[in-house]
Design a protein around this motif. Structure first.
Motif, PDB file in Angstrom:
ATOM      1  N   SER A  60     -24.935 -11.529  22.046  1.00 42.42           N
ATOM      2  CA  SER A  60     -23.599 -12.122  21.930  1.00 42.42           C
ATOM      3  C   SER A  60     -22.766 -11.468  20.827  1.00 42.42           C
ATOM      4  N   PHE A  61     -23.315 -10.455  20.156  1.00 36.25           N
ATOM      5  CA  PHE A  61     -22.577  -9.773  19.092  1.00 36.25           C
ATOM      6  C   PHE A  61     -21.281  -9.179  19.644  1.00 36.25           C
ATOM      7  N   SER A  62     -20.275  -9.085  18.800  1.00 37.16           N
ATOM      8  CA  SER A  62     -18.942  -8.636  19.208  1.00 37.16           C
ATOM      9  C   SER A  62     -18.948  -7.190  19.703  1.00 37.16           C
ATOM     10  N   SER A  63     -18.083  -6.928  20.671  1.00 33.89           N
ATOM     11  CA  SER A  63     -17.875  -5.564  21.130  1.00 33.89           C
ATOM     12  C   SER A  63     -17.117  -4.770  20.075  1.00 33.89           C
ATOM     13  N   PHE A  64     -17.208  -3.453  20.168  1.00 33.87           N
ATOM     14  CA  PHE A  64     -16.405  -2.581  19.322  1.00 33.87           C
ATOM     15  C   PHE A  64     -15.868  -1.444  20.184  1.00 33.87           C
ATOM     16  N   TYR A  65     -14.897  -0.736  19.662  1.00 34.07           N
ATOM     17  CA  TYR A  65     -14.175   0.251  20.451  1.00 34.07           C
ATOM     18  C   TYR A  65     -14.191   1.603  19.750  1.00 34.07           C
ATOM     19  N   LEU A  66     -14.367   2.651  20.535  1.00 29.68           N
ATOM     20  CA  LEU A  66     -14.298   4.027  20.035  1.00 29.68           C
ATOM     21  C   LEU A  66     -13.003   4.642  20.539  1.00 29.68           C
ATOM     22  N   ILE A  67     -12.124   4.996  19.602  1.00 31.63           N
ATOM     23  CA  ILE A  67     -10.853   5.640  19.934  1.00 31.63           C
ATOM     24  C   ILE A  67     -10.981   7.126  19.655  1.00 31.63           C
ATOM     25  N   LYS A  68     -10.722   7.940  20.656  1.00 30.27           N
ATOM     26  CA  LYS A  68     -10.827   9.386  20.516  1.00 30.27           C
ATOM     27  C   LYS A  68      -9.548   9.955  19.907  1.00 30.27           C
ATOM     28  N   LYS A  69      -9.724  10.795  18.895  1.00 31.82           N
ATOM     29  CA  LYS A  69      -8.631  11.533  18.263  1.00 31.82           C
ATOM     30  C   LYS A  69      -7.441  10.616  17.951  1.00 31.82           C
ATOM     31  N   LEU A  70      -7.716   9.592  17.179  1.00 33.73           N
ATOM     32  CA  LEU A  70      -6.674   8.644  16.804  1.00 33.73           C
ATOM     33  C   LEU A  70      -5.755   9.253  15.746  1.00 33.73           C
ATOM     34  N   PRO A  71      -4.449   9.385  16.016  1.00 34.36           N
ATOM     35  CA  PRO A  71      -3.515   9.767  14.958  1.00 34.36           C
ATOM     36  C   PRO A  71      -3.408   8.603  13.973  1.00 34.36           C
ATOM     37  N   LEU A  72      -3.654   8.840  12.713  1.00 37.32           N
ATOM     38  CA  LEU A  72      -3.755   7.743  11.756  1.00 37.32           C
ATOM     39  C   LEU A  72      -2.450   6.981  11.582  1.00 37.32           C
ATOM     40  N   TYR A  73      -1.325   7.613  11.897  1.00 33.83           N
ATOM     41  CA  TYR A  73      -0.070   6.877  11.765  1.00 33.83           C
ATOM     42  C   TYR A  73       0.023   5.728  12.764  1.00 33.83           C
ATOM     43  N   GLU A  74      -0.815   5.741  13.814  1.00 36.78           N
ATOM     44  CA  GLU A  74      -0.829   4.649  14.776  1.00 36.78           C
ATOM     45  C   GLU A  74      -1.297   3.343  14.125  1.00 36.78           C
ATOM     46  N   LEU A  75      -2.060   3.436  13.029  1.00 30.59           N
ATOM     47  CA  LEU A  75      -2.507   2.236  12.333  1.00 30.59           C
ATOM     48  C   LEU A  75      -1.363   1.526  11.625  1.00 30.59           C
ATOM     49  N   LEU A  76      -0.207   2.179  11.545  1.00 28.13           N
ATOM     50  CA  LEU A  76       0.973   1.589  10.908  1.00 28.13           C
ATOM     51  C   LEU A  76       1.942   0.991  11.921  1.00 28.13           C
ATOM     52  N   ASP A  77       1.567   1.013  13.199  1.00 30.71           N
ATOM     53  CA  ASP A  77       2.430   0.432  14.225  1.00 30.71           C
ATOM     54  C   ASP A  77       2.662  -1.048  13.930  1.00 30.71           C
ATOM     55  N   LYS A  78       3.908  -1.469  13.954  1.00 32.86           N
ATOM     56  CA  LYS A  78       4.239  -2.834  13.549  1.00 32.86           C
ATOM     57  C   LYS A  78       3.614  -3.881  14.465  1.00 32.86           C
ATOM     58  N   ASP A  79       3.492  -3.589  15.761  1.00 33.34           N
ATOM     59  CA  ASP A  79       2.869  -4.549  16.674  1.00 33.34           C
ATOM     60  C   ASP A  79       1.382  -4.706  16.366  1.00 33.34           C
ATOM     61  N   PHE A  80       0.709  -3.593  16.050  1.00 36.50           N
ATOM     62  CA  PHE A  80      -0.702  -3.652  15.680  1.00 36.50           C
ATOM     63  C   PHE A  80      -0.892  -4.406  14.367  1.00 36.50           C
ATOM     64  N   LEU A  81      -0.025  -4.155  13.410  1.00 38.91           N
ATOM     65  CA  LEU A  81      -0.102  -4.870  12.139  1.00 38.91           C
ATOM     66  C   LEU A  81       0.058  -6.373  12.359  1.00 38.91           C
ATOM     67  N   GLN A  82       0.994  -6.751  13.214  1.00 38.09           N
ATOM     68  CA  GLN A  82       1.280  -8.166  13.445  1.00 38.09           C
ATOM     69  C   GLN A  82       0.151  -8.857  14.197  1.00 38.09           C
ATOM     70  N   SER A  83      -0.392  -8.200  15.218  1.00 25.69           N
ATOM     71  CA  SER A  83      -1.387  -8.846  16.084  1.00 25.69           C
ATOM     72  C   SER A  83      -2.789  -8.829  15.505  1.00 25.69           C
ATOM     73  N   ALA A  84      -3.088  -7.866  14.636  1.00 30.42           N
ATOM     74  CA  ALA A  84      -4.459  -7.716  14.151  1.00 30.42           C
ATOM     75  C   ALA A  84      -4.578  -7.780  12.631  1.00 30.42           C
ATOM     76  N   VAL A  85      -3.929  -6.869  11.927  1.00 33.77           N
ATOM     77  CA  VAL A  85      -4.122  -6.763  10.481  1.00 33.77           C
ATOM     78  C   VAL A  85      -3.666  -8.019   9.755  1.00 33.77           C
ATOM     79  N   TYR A  86      -2.521  -8.569  10.148  1.00 33.52           N
ATOM     80  CA  TYR A  86      -1.993  -9.748   9.466  1.00 33.52           C
ATOM     81  C   TYR A  86      -2.676 -11.042   9.905  1.00 33.52           C
ATOM     82  N   GLN A  87      -3.326 -11.029  11.069  1.00 33.75           N
ATOM     83  CA  GLN A  87      -3.825 -12.269  11.658  1.00 33.75           C
ATOM     84  C   GLN A  87      -5.311 -12.527  11.413  1.00 33.75           C
ATOM     85  N   GLY A  88      -6.063 -11.508  11.109  1.00 34.26           N
ATOM     86  CA  GLY A  88      -7.498 -11.717  10.978  1.00 34.26           C
ATOM     87  C   GLY A  88      -8.168 -10.512  10.370  1.00 34.26           C
ATOM     88  N   SER A  89      -9.466 -10.428  10.555  1.00 35.38           N
ATOM     89  CA  SER A  89     -10.275  -9.379   9.948  1.00 35.38           C
ATOM     90  C   SER A  89     -10.455  -8.207  10.905  1.00 35.38           C
TER      91      SER A  89
END
Length: 292
Positions: A60-89
């Motif tokens: 039952s352990f949580s799934s994880f995801y492998l992203i290939k060749k992730l441009p690091l600036y994508e981690l600054l996307d405002k929608d990602f920040l709002q849905s994930a970074v600001y909301q939980g771990s």
């Protein structure tokens, strides 16, 4: 050779003895600090097979995801920040990068984006940082950015500076492992929708052992006990005679033998919340005693 050995990093092993029955035990707080985990193993003495409820927990352990060749600036996307970074771990880590040689990045559950960079990359990005404390023999630098800080809000001064560094000065990209609690893939969807990704689940394995020689768990030195547990988990033989090799590993004294045992493990990007659930189940009186 002696000069090289003198620069080897020191290690520190801190051991505490407590009981799950003690309301003030620190097991939960310590597990919460294990942010990035690759493997957890449970050793069950005097068992021929793993209990079904134990394997159910590991499965039952949580799934994880492998992203290939992730441009690091994508981690600054405002929608990602709002849905994930600001909301939980969020737990993110660059994949197959060597901390002593390569550029490495981690996204911590507290919203900190941490870079470990070589000197050329650090100077090109122009970010504020400090020399690495863990690698003093080479020119490496650490940069920590709090994505939850007010200046890092989309459009803020700090945000724009970091975005410019990752889009204009140097477009860093790397394979990236990421997971999120409690939202899972739904919370990560704004990021995953723009990337090449694959979903993975922890790999659960089991191994039967016979005539397991073990030391006294109460009297042996913690370093020696840790070495013995590691040897059992890695299937290292402890029965070599002293004439076989220059270096040998033998069981600690005093020793005893159990006729059978089973080792159950899970490998992958393991979240502390899942490890905490496992520890709680193992601590229940109805559970079979085990070594974690």
């Amino acid at each position: 050779m002696c000069a090289d050995l003198s620069r080897t990093q020191r290690n520190l092993l801190v051991c505490e003895r407590s009981s799950f029955l003690d309301e003030k035990n620190r097991v939960s707080s310590q597990v919460e600090q294990l942010r990035f985990n690759y493997k957890v193993s449970v050793l069950l003495p005097e068992c021929g097979s793993a209990p079904s409820h134990l394997e159910s927990i590991l499965n039952s352990f949580s799934s994880f995801y492998l992203i290939k060749k992730l441009p690091l600036y994508e981690l600054l996307d405002k929608d990602f920040l709002q849905s994930a970074v600001y909301q939980g771990s969020v737990y993110g880590l660059s994949f197959r990068t060597r901390i002593d040689e390569d550029n490495c990045v981690a996204l911590m559950p507290n919203g900190h984006l941490v870079f470990s960079l070589d000197k050329d990359t650090f100077e090109t990005l122009g970010l504020e940082g400090r020399p690495s404390r863990s690698n003093r023999t080479s020119s490496r630098y650490e940069v920590t950015v709090d994505l939850r800080d007010g200046s890092m809000a989309p459009g803020g001064r700090g945000y724009l500076r970091l975005l410019q560094a990752l889009t204009s000065r140097l477009k860093l990209q790397m394979d990236f492992l990421i997971s999120h609690h409690p939202g899972g893939g739904a919370s990560l969807q704004p990021l995953l929708s723009r990337c090449d990704w694959s979903e993975h689940r922890p790999d659960v394995g089991r191994r039967a052992l016979s005539r397991l020689v073990h030391p006294s768990l109460r009297s042996c030195d913690p370093h020696d006990l840790l070495e013995w547990i590691g040897a059992v988990d890695a299937s290292v033989s402890r029965e070599n005679s002293s004439s076989d090799f220059l270096s040998t590993l033998t069981c600690l004294e005093p020793e005893a033998t159990v006729s059978r045992a089973v080792s159950v493990s899970a490998c992958g990007l393991l979240l502390p919340q899942d490890l905490q659930h496992l520890v709680e189940e193992l601590s229940r009186p109805r559970q079979t005693p085990g070594l974690l």
